[in-house]
Design a protein around this motif. Structure first.
Motif, PDB file in Angstrom:
ATOM      1  N   VAL A 156     -17.015  26.987 -40.943  1.00  0.00           N
ATOM      2  CA  VAL A 156     -17.861  27.474 -42.034  1.00  0.00           C
ATOM      3  C   VAL A 156     -19.246  27.820 -41.495  1.00  0.00           C
ATOM      4  CG1 VAL A 156     -18.862  26.987 -44.290  1.00  0.00           C
ATOM      5  CG2 VAL A 156     -16.642  25.993 -43.678  1.00  0.00           C
ATOM      6  N   ALA A 157     -19.635  29.079 -41.653  1.00  0.00           N
ATOM      7  CA  ALA A 157     -21.005  29.499 -41.375  1.00  0.00           C
ATOM      8  C   ALA A 157     -21.808  29.362 -42.661  1.00  0.00           C
ATOM      9  CB  ALA A 157     -21.026  30.949 -40.888  1.00  0.00           C
ATOM     10  N   ALA A 158     -23.073  28.964 -42.544  1.00  0.00           N
ATOM     11  CA  ALA A 158     -23.868  28.680 -43.735  1.00  0.00           C
ATOM     12  C   ALA A 158     -25.266  29.283 -43.599  1.00  0.00           C
ATOM     13  CB  ALA A 158     -23.946  27.172 -43.962  1.00  0.00           C
ATOM     14  N   PRO A 159     -25.959  29.482 -44.722  1.00  0.00           N
ATOM     15  CA  PRO A 159     -27.250  30.184 -44.709  1.00  0.00           C
ATOM     16  C   PRO A 159     -28.412  29.349 -44.156  1.00  0.00           C
ATOM     17  CG  PRO A 159     -26.691  29.510 -46.938  1.00  0.00           C
ATOM     18  CD  PRO A 159     -25.505  29.176 -46.086  1.00  0.00           C
ATOM     19  N   VAL A 160     -29.350  30.058 -43.555  1.00  0.00           N
ATOM     20  CA  VAL A 160     -30.549  29.447 -42.976  1.00  0.00           C
ATOM     21  C   VAL A 160     -31.765  30.265 -43.391  1.00  0.00           C
ATOM     22  CG1 VAL A 160     -31.700  28.690 -40.849  1.00  0.00           C
ATOM     23  CG2 VAL A 160     -29.190  28.721 -40.965  1.00  0.00           C
ATOM     24  N   SER A 161     -32.841  29.593 -43.739  1.00  0.00           N
ATOM     25  CA  SER A 161     -34.101  30.293 -44.029  1.00  0.00           C
ATOM     26  C   SER A 161     -35.231  29.623 -43.256  1.00  0.00           C
ATOM     27  CB  SER A 161     -34.399  30.273 -45.535  1.00  0.00           C
ATOM     28  OG  SER A 161     -34.636  28.952 -45.984  1.00  0.00           O
ATOM     29  N   LEU A 162     -36.370  30.273 -43.219  1.00  0.00           N
ATOM     30  CA  LEU A 162     -37.509  29.756 -42.463  1.00  0.00           C
ATOM     31  C   LEU A 162     -38.448  28.960 -43.358  1.00  0.00           C
ATOM     32  CD1 LEU A 162     -38.485  32.778 -40.162  1.00  0.00           C
ATOM     33  CD2 LEU A 162     -36.905  30.899 -39.708  1.00  0.00           C
ATOM     34  N   ILE A 163     -38.936  27.856 -42.833  1.00  0.00           N
ATOM     35  CA  ILE A 163     -39.953  27.059 -43.531  1.00  0.00           C
ATOM     36  C   ILE A 163     -41.256  27.862 -43.529  1.00  0.00           C
ATOM     37  CG2 ILE A 163     -41.282  24.910 -43.512  1.00  0.00           C
ATOM     38  CD1 ILE A 163     -38.918  23.654 -41.947  1.00  0.00           C
ATOM     39  N   PRO A 164     -41.851  28.113 -44.674  1.00  0.00           N
ATOM     40  CA  PRO A 164     -43.073  28.918 -44.714  1.00  0.00           C
ATOM     41  C   PRO A 164     -44.223  28.283 -43.921  1.00  0.00           C
ATOM     42  CG  PRO A 164     -42.137  28.675 -46.910  1.00  0.00           C
ATOM     43  CD  PRO A 164     -41.399  27.726 -46.020  1.00  0.00           C
ATOM     44  N   PHE A 165     -45.011  29.144 -43.300  1.00  0.00           N
ATOM     45  CA  PHE A 165     -46.248  28.679 -42.674  1.00  0.00           C
ATOM     46  C   PHE A 165     -47.186  28.181 -43.771  1.00  0.00           C
ATOM     47  CE2 PHE A 165     -46.308  31.654 -38.698  1.00  0.00           C
ATOM     48  CZ  PHE A 165     -45.194  30.980 -38.201  1.00  0.00           C
ATOM     49  N   LYS A 166     -48.119  27.323 -43.389  1.00  0.00           N
ATOM     50  CA  LYS A 166     -49.160  26.925 -44.353  1.00  0.00           C
ATOM     51  C   LYS A 166     -49.948  28.162 -44.785  1.00  0.00           C
ATOM     52  CE  LYS A 166     -49.678  22.182 -42.683  1.00  0.00           C
ATOM     53  NZ  LYS A 166     -50.581  21.191 -42.041  1.00  0.00           N
ATOM     54  N   LYS A 167     -50.124  29.083 -43.826  1.00  0.00           N
ATOM     55  CA  LYS A 167     -50.774  30.358 -44.141  1.00  0.00           C
ATOM     56  C   LYS A 167     -49.657  31.367 -44.394  1.00  0.00           C
ATOM     57  CE  LYS A 167     -54.102  33.737 -42.331  1.00  0.00           C
ATOM     58  NZ  LYS A 167     -54.882  34.156 -41.145  1.00  0.00           N
ATOM     59  N   ASN A 169     -49.426  34.213 -45.757  1.00  0.00           N
ATOM     60  CA  ASN A 169     -49.630  35.644 -45.591  1.00  0.00           C
ATOM     61  C   ASN A 169     -49.755  36.044 -44.117  1.00  0.00           C
ATOM     62  OD1 ASN A 169     -52.083  34.434 -45.154  1.00  0.00           O
ATOM     63  ND2 ASN A 169     -53.292  35.959 -46.266  1.00  0.00           N
ATOM     64  N   SER A 170     -49.392  35.133 -43.222  1.00  0.00           N
ATOM     65  CA  SER A 170     -49.419  35.433 -41.800  1.00  0.00           C
ATOM     66  C   SER A 170     -48.455  36.575 -41.486  1.00  0.00           C
ATOM     67  CB  SER A 170     -49.011  34.185 -40.999  1.00  0.00           C
ATOM     68  OG  SER A 170     -48.614  34.523 -39.691  1.00  0.00           O
ATOM     69  N   ILE A 171     -48.929  37.578 -40.747  1.00  0.00           N
ATOM     70  CA  ILE A 171     -48.096  38.709 -40.349  1.00  0.00           C
ATOM     71  C   ILE A 171     -46.899  38.216 -39.538  1.00  0.00           C
ATOM     72  CG2 ILE A 171     -47.990  40.812 -38.972  1.00  0.00           C
ATOM     73  CD1 ILE A 171     -49.488  41.144 -41.572  1.00  0.00           C
ATOM     74  N   LEU A 172     -47.117  37.246 -38.662  1.00  0.00           N
ATOM     75  CA  LEU A 172     -46.041  36.700 -37.841  1.00  0.00           C
ATOM     76  C   LEU A 172     -44.958  36.085 -38.725  1.00  0.00           C
ATOM     77  CD1 LEU A 172     -44.674  35.792 -35.222  1.00  0.00           C
ATOM     78  CD2 LEU A 172     -46.235  33.826 -35.156  1.00  0.00           C
ATOM     79  N   THR A 255     -35.412  26.017 -41.434  1.00  0.00           N
ATOM     80  CA  THR A 255     -35.749  25.759 -40.041  1.00  0.00           C
ATOM     81  C   THR A 255     -37.146  26.281 -39.730  1.00  0.00           C
ATOM     82  OG1 THR A 255     -34.952  25.993 -37.753  1.00  0.00           O
ATOM     83  CG2 THR A 255     -34.784  27.932 -39.153  1.00  0.00           C
ATOM     84  N   GLU A 256     -37.744  25.754 -38.696  1.00  0.00           N
ATOM     85  CA  GLU A 256     -39.102  26.148 -38.320  1.00  0.00           C
ATOM     86  C   GLU A 256     -39.128  27.573 -37.783  1.00  0.00           C
ATOM     87  OE1 GLU A 256     -42.007  24.806 -38.549  1.00  0.00           O
ATOM     88  OE2 GLU A 256     -41.685  22.679 -38.945  1.00  0.00           O
ATOM     89  N   ALA A 257     -40.116  28.330 -38.188  1.00  0.00           N
ATOM     90  CA  ALA A 257     -40.357  29.644 -37.605  1.00  0.00           C
ATOM     91  C   ALA A 257     -41.101  29.473 -36.289  1.00  0.00           C
ATOM     92  CB  ALA A 257     -41.184  30.499 -38.570  1.00  0.00           C
ATOM     93  N   ALA A 258     -40.977  30.459 -35.412  1.00  0.00           N
ATOM     94  CA  ALA A 258     -41.734  30.428 -34.164  1.00  0.00           C
ATOM     95  C   ALA A 258     -43.228  30.446 -34.497  1.00  0.00           C
ATOM     96  CB  ALA A 258     -41.364  31.622 -33.290  1.00  0.00           C
ATOM     97  N   PRO A 259     -44.018  29.541 -33.920  1.00  0.00           N
ATOM     98  CA  PRO A 259     -45.423  29.419 -34.326  1.00  0.00           C
ATOM     99  C   PRO A 259     -46.328  30.516 -33.789  1.00  0.00           C
ATOM    100  CG  PRO A 259     -44.912  27.857 -32.571  1.00  0.00           C
ATOM    101  CD  PRO A 259     -43.616  28.504 -32.951  1.00  0.00           C
TER     102      PRO A 259
END
Length: 341
Positions: A156-167, A169-172, A255-259
């Protein structure tokens, strides 16, 4: 001049067909709502490879202990992969979490070795893999158990999303989040339609006995990454009709986004490094077409330094590409409740 524009136009047509297919396939996936289990649920072994994750591992373990699923039906195994920080000490504070230490050195894929070690120690029939920098929602394991009971898959493959930055509106962050959403939509669409195999190692499950049936990571153990998609393909070759995708909000792992940008590029280089190892030619054709289409934009940009008409052509194709993509990305963002992006 005409040849270049015709070539890009043909690639645009192929790209539009591909994206339209993914959009329609994503929309066709039924949203899955977990059922409250009236019968004994599936037993899981949750496996977490971890290296220098003292900032994250406690948060993940807390989210696992807060599961709505009966604690008697799952075990948690953390494999400390040569950490030089306090990762192992933090794990030891959780009495009901099994800690293993990876001792091997000089191997090509430490993560695969860590997963192998954990599976050898696992007590239950289903393996659930996630990463140490993730957060699990309360009904995560309930969703897996209900879905597996209803559909009887082996992977089973399952969905993943990124934990939002504190900021936020960061372009990254916005760039990563939109890019990640697109990958998630393609993953769900391709698995549901059985066109090619995609998944994310932060959120997947498979039967323990099937892992051993396909000889685990044998044959792909020399590749640094690929503990997810390459294993998925091995299992697909044996069970082509029993690979599934769970489109359920209750199953979304964060999951954590690349900082920083450098970390993002390094991550994508690592992901791309396994592309030549894909035995699945179906995904290779798609990758090649998308690659050539994107390279054509670079060619137009370079050519525009010599002829201004190429610059106007570039703008037109960027607009057309955006028009093609928006309906698909919008549909996926609705599921992940990220339309604001």
């Amino acid at each position: 001049m005409a040849f270049l524009f015709i070539a890009v136009l043909l690639l645009l047509v192929f790209y539009a067909i591909i994206i339209a297919y993914y959009r329609n396939s994503w929309r066709a996936i039924p949203d899955y709502q977990p059922k409250n289990m009236l019968i004994p649920g599936i037993k899981f072994s949750v496996i977490i490879p971890a290296r220098n994750e003292e900032q994250n591992i406690g948060r993940l373990l807390d989210s696992l202990q807060a599961q709505s699923y009966s604690r008697e039906l799952f075990e948690i195994i953390v494999v400390d992969d040569h950490s030089t920080d306090a990762t192992a000490n933090i794990v030891r504070q959780y009495n009901d979490v099994k800690l293993l230490q990876l001792k091997e050195d000089g191997i090509n894929s430490y993560k695969k070795k860590a997963i192998e070690k954990a599976i050898a120690e696992a007590q239950h029939e289903w393996i659930v893999c996630t990463d140490a920098d993730c957060i699990a929602p309360p009904d995560w394991l309930l969703a897996f158990s209900s879905f597996i009971t209803d559909h009887e898959p082996v992977f089973v493959a399952a969905p993943v999303s990124l934990i939002p930055f504190k900021k936020k509106n960061s372009i990254l962050y916005i760039f990563q989040a939109l890019d990640f959403l697109t990958l998630q939509g393609i993953t769900g669409a391709s698995v549901y339609k059985r066109r090619h195999n995609m998944c994310n190692g932060a959120n997947l499950a498979y039967k323990r006995e099937v892992f051993y049936e396909v000889d685990g990571f044998k044959g792909i153990d020399k590749i640094a990454s690929g503990d997810d998609m390459l294993l998925m393909h091995k299992i697909w070759k044996r069970y082509p009709d029993r690979i599934a995708y769970i489109k359920s909000k209750e199953a979304i792992i964060e999951t954590e986004a690349a900082p920083i940008w450098k970390a993002f590029f390094n991550q994508r280089i690592r992901w791309a490094s396994k592309a030549t190892s894909y035995d699945d030619k179906r995904i290779f054709v798609v990758l090649l077409l998308v690659y050539l289409f994107n390279v054509s934009f670079l060619v137009l940009a370079v050519a525009s330094f010599f002829e201004i008409v190429y610059f106007f052509g570039l703008i037109i194709f960027v607009v057309l590409k955006t028009i093609i993509e928006v309906p698909f990305v919008l549909g996926v963002s609705r599921f992940f409740q990220s339309k604001i992006l």
